[in-house]
Design a protein around this motif. Sequence first.
Motif, short mmCIF file in Angstrom:
data_model
loop_
_atom_site.label_atom_id
_atom_site.label_comp_id
_atom_site.label_asym_id
_atom_site.label_seq_id
_atom_site.Cartn_x
_atom_site.Cartn_y
_atom_site.Cartn_z
N UNK A 242 0.84 -1.21 0.00
CA UNK A 242 0.00 0.00 0.00
C UNK A 242 0.87 1.26 0.00
N UNK A 243 1.92 1.27 0.84
CA UNK A 243 2.80 2.44 0.91
C UNK A 243 3.55 2.66 -0.40
N UNK A 244 3.97 1.56 -1.05
CA UNK A 244 4.65 1.67 -2.34
C UNK A 244 3.72 2.33 -3.36
N UNK A 245 2.44 1.91 -3.37
CA UNK A 245 1.46 2.49 -4.31
C UNK A 245 1.22 3.97 -4.01
N UNK A 246 1.04 4.30 -2.73
CA UNK A 246 0.74 5.69 -2.35
C UNK A 246 1.91 6.62 -2.72
N UNK A 247 3.14 6.24 -2.33
CA UNK A 247 4.30 7.11 -2.58
C UNK A 247 4.57 7.22 -4.07
N UNK A 248 4.56 6.06 -4.80
CA UNK A 248 4.83 6.08 -6.24
C UNK A 248 3.75 6.87 -6.99
N UNK A 249 2.48 6.63 -6.62
CA UNK A 249 1.38 7.35 -7.26
C UNK A 249 1.46 8.84 -7.01
N UNK A 250 1.91 9.23 -5.81
CA UNK A 250 2.06 10.64 -5.46
C UNK A 250 3.10 11.31 -6.35
N UNK A 251 4.23 10.60 -6.58
CA UNK A 251 5.30 11.15 -7.43
C UNK A 251 4.78 11.37 -8.85
N UNK A 252 4.06 10.37 -9.38
CA UNK A 252 3.50 10.49 -10.72
C UNK A 252 2.51 11.64 -10.80
N UNK A 253 1.70 11.77 -9.76
CA UNK A 253 0.69 12.83 -9.72
C UNK A 253 1.32 14.22 -9.69
N UNK A 254 2.43 14.35 -8.93
CA UNK A 254 3.15 15.63 -8.86
C UNK A 254 3.67 16.01 -10.25
N UNK A 255 4.30 15.03 -10.95
CA UNK A 255 4.83 15.30 -12.29
C UNK A 255 3.71 15.61 -13.28
N UNK A 256 2.59 14.90 -13.14
CA UNK A 256 1.43 15.14 -14.01
C UNK A 256 0.88 16.55 -13.79
N UNK A 257 0.67 16.91 -12.53
CA UNK A 257 0.11 18.23 -12.21
C UNK A 257 1.01 19.38 -12.61
N UNK A 258 2.34 19.16 -12.47
CA UNK A 258 3.28 20.26 -12.73
C UNK A 258 3.71 20.37 -14.19
N UNK A 259 3.82 19.23 -14.90
CA UNK A 259 4.46 19.25 -16.21
C UNK A 259 3.59 18.80 -17.39
N UNK A 260 2.75 17.79 -17.16
CA UNK A 260 2.05 17.15 -18.28
C UNK A 260 1.23 18.13 -19.11
N UNK A 261 0.40 18.92 -18.45
CA UNK A 261 -0.49 19.83 -19.19
C UNK A 261 0.26 21.03 -19.78
N UNK A 262 1.52 21.24 -19.33
CA UNK A 262 2.34 22.30 -19.91
C UNK A 262 3.18 21.77 -21.07
N UNK A 263 3.09 20.45 -21.30
CA UNK A 263 3.83 19.84 -22.41
C UNK A 263 5.32 19.73 -22.16
N UNK A 264 5.75 19.77 -20.88
CA UNK A 264 7.17 19.67 -20.54
C UNK A 264 7.52 18.22 -20.23
#
Length: 414
Positions: A242-264
Amino acid sequence: MKKIIAIVLGFGPGIFAIGYTIGTGSVTSMIVAGSKFGMQLLWVLLLSCFFSGVLMFAYGNYALITGETALYGFKKHLKFGKVLAILIIVGITFGQWNSLMGILGISSNIIYEILAINYEGIVAYKYETVLAIAVLVIVIFYALMLVGKYTFFEKILVIFVTLMGLSFIISLFFVQPLPIDVVKGLIPTIPEVPGGKMLVAAFVGTTMASATFLSRPLFVKGKGWTIKNLDQQKKDSITAAILIFIISGTIMAVACGALYHQGKVVTQVLDMANTLEPVAGNLAVSIFFFGALSAGLSSIFPCLLIAPLLVADYQSGELDTNSKQFRIITAIACMVALIGPLLGTNPIQIQILSQVFNVFVLPIVVLGIILMVNNKKIMDGYKTGMAVNLGLFSAFIFSCIISYNGVLGLLEYF
């Protein structure tokens, strides 16, 4: 606060699972995926973490019921067990030592970037500075390895993993992905772009790592657990997954929120460090830096441990961290780790490739434990439940599909 600290320090061998799984390999894969594809690969992460939990549980139970470790058991009980065990040792050591090169390279680059912000004079000597940092880090870790106590390794990992988890979760407060992106990410799809297949394989290679399961019996024994701790072992496996999923998913979410929609898209270490800067400023960058560095440092210990662990497992099922063999193998691992910084290669590329190589030994590791836990003679009459077997067979099919996907990905890359 005392209760929270007691809970953290009371964490069992699952802390090593998190240390193996969420290192710079996982951070790199999650950030690259989040920046390129948003939350599209969340389903791969969810499946990988679920199967990881099942496999940790199965390997841990095997150790507590039989008193044996995995590779020693393969060699002793399976018809082609000796060959199987040697193949596993070679395959996992190759993948983990490759990963170690990337981990040390990324960690050294992160420390360099922190120093460069405060001391601009070293910018002209980036290669020399990164190499010097890499040498210093690996020498410190080798010295710590010589202390050679399970409880010592566990406490060091608890500190790094806690810092890493808190850093990434705090980072998520600065940027959040859209809820619709999260929902879409649970629908199985593979990005139809160059490198998409390889990234899926890297995802599984880092979150469903063979080293995590094979080392578990030794860490369970190192913890001093016996057959009386079956329930505790089960809870530890579930908590770790569960902790592996939460931490890994959080990292992906941070990158998605910060970069994905800006096309970076992330291609260099500095890109990773600056993931949050556009929306959250220098504070968020510092927090994320700290998390990525903790992830790297939490992975160096397990990666250095893996080869002597597997060799000791094969020989006798007992790990002697004070032996000459242990010191020599870990010294070789340290020298291999320095190859990446020495050549000045892009550590992100090394890291992604090393995670892909990890998936090729995975089907053998899953098949081995299926054969072992379903043999009543080996398991002293203990019967493995239908739900666990269903999980194990599903994990085997999943690992075969991902390995095939990894082959296609590597063919595309080269």
